[in-house]
Design a protein around this motif. Structure first.
Motif, mmCIF file in Angstrom:
data_model
loop_
_atom_site.group_PDB
_atom_site.id
_atom_site.type_symbol
_atom_site.label_atom_id
_atom_site.label_comp_id
_atom_site.label_asym_id
_atom_site.label_seq_id
_atom_site.Cartn_x
_atom_site.Cartn_y
_atom_site.Cartn_z
ATOM 1 N N VAL B 31 0.790 -1.137 0.059
ATOM 2 C CA VAL B 31 -0.114 0.105 -0.098
ATOM 3 C C VAL B 31 0.851 1.202 -0.241
ATOM 4 O O VAL B 31 1.966 1.353 0.870
ATOM 5 C CB VAL B 31 -1.033 0.064 1.198
ATOM 6 N N TYR B 33 0.413 5.522 -0.185
ATOM 7 C CA TYR B 33 -0.386 6.674 0.400
ATOM 8 C C TYR B 33 0.192 8.266 -0.131
ATOM 9 O O TYR B 33 1.420 8.402 -0.203
ATOM 10 C CB TYR B 33 -0.660 6.760 1.607
ATOM 11 N N TYR B 35 -0.600 12.034 1.240
ATOM 12 C CA TYR B 35 -1.096 12.886 2.129
ATOM 13 C C TYR B 35 -0.706 14.157 1.829
ATOM 14 O O TYR B 35 0.266 14.621 1.477
ATOM 15 C CB TYR B 35 -0.588 12.889 3.779
ATOM 16 N N HIS B 48 -4.988 6.496 -2.039
ATOM 17 C CA HIS B 48 -3.849 5.388 -1.852
ATOM 18 C C HIS B 48 -4.085 4.193 -2.939
ATOM 19 O O HIS B 48 -5.198 4.107 -3.351
ATOM 20 C CB HIS B 48 -3.950 4.751 -0.373
#
Lengths: 116, 114
Positions: B31, B33, B35, B48
């Motif tokens: 995974v 991501y 932000y 994500h």
């Protein structure tokens, strides 16, 4: 929707003393993760401590410990024997259980200054 | 050391000019991501990837896109940056499933829009 609230924008502590950072959250879920992340100036965010909501025992990592009160939806961080290197922004964060632990809802953070 | 690396650390772009931020990882996490962290605010998840599956947050503007060509790399594309897009952009990784982990963050890319 989940929310995380940190009510102390800034705090300071003398070196070697103890400080407690507060965090409250809101969720309707029964199982979840709570985290404290540390973001030093100009450095990456790193995990300080993690609590799994289904575990009643409070998590501890060396000088860092939490007071997890599930019914009150409170998750405070205690730093013992504060060191100058603890100076950083501290974020409380929530993650759903069963999802990705990096799918985080953060509080606004508490800026901690450790003074010599 | 295994880590999450973001390039560049600082990026200046012109209003409306497309810009791409990059992230690579040596943790082999499934995974990745992105932000957005505006000044004095909490980091906010934009989207994500779980392996090749893209997951967009409901309130992420269409101006933001992402690509993950392989396990190690993930890109954030801002098609037409506005002044309000100036922020720190944080990349993070984690493992989901067997031996799940917490998130590991890169140092961030600070984007300035002029």
């Amino acid at each position: 929707a989940q929310t995380v609230t940190q009510s102390q924008p800034e705090m300071s502590v003398q070196e070697a003393e103890t400080v407690t950072l507060s965090c409250t959250y809101d969720t309707s879920e029964n199982n979840y993760y709570l985290f404290w992340y540390k973001q030093p100036p100009s450095r990456q965010m790193i995990l300080v401590i993690r609590q799994e909501a289904y575990k009643q025992q409070n998590a501890t990592e060396n000088r860092f410990s939490v007071n997890f009160q599930k019914a009150a939806k409170s998750f405070s961080l205690k730093i013992s024997d504060s060191q100058l290197g603890d100076t950083a922004m501290y974020f409380c964060a929530f993650s759903r259980y069963g999802g990705s632990q990096g799918n985080l809802i953060f509080g606004k953070g508490t800026k901690l200054s450790v003074k010599p | 050391d295994a880590m999450v690396i973001q390039n560049p650390r600082y990026q200046v772009t012109q209003f409306g000019k497309p810009v791409t931020l990059s992230c690579s990882q040596t943790l082999n996490h499934n995974v990745m991501y992105w932000y957005q962290q505006k000044s004095s605010q909490a980091p906010k998840l934009l989207f994500h990837y779980y392996d090749k599956d893209f997951n967009n947050e409901a309130d992420t503007p269409d101006n933001f896109q992402s690509r993950r060509p392989n396990t190690s790399f993930c890109f954030l594309d801002i098609r037409s940056p506005g002044l309000g897009d100036a922020a720190m952009y944080l990349c993070a990784t984690s493992r989901k499933g067997n031996r799940a982990t917490e998130a590991f963050f890169g140092q961030g890319t600070r984007l300035t829009v002029v």
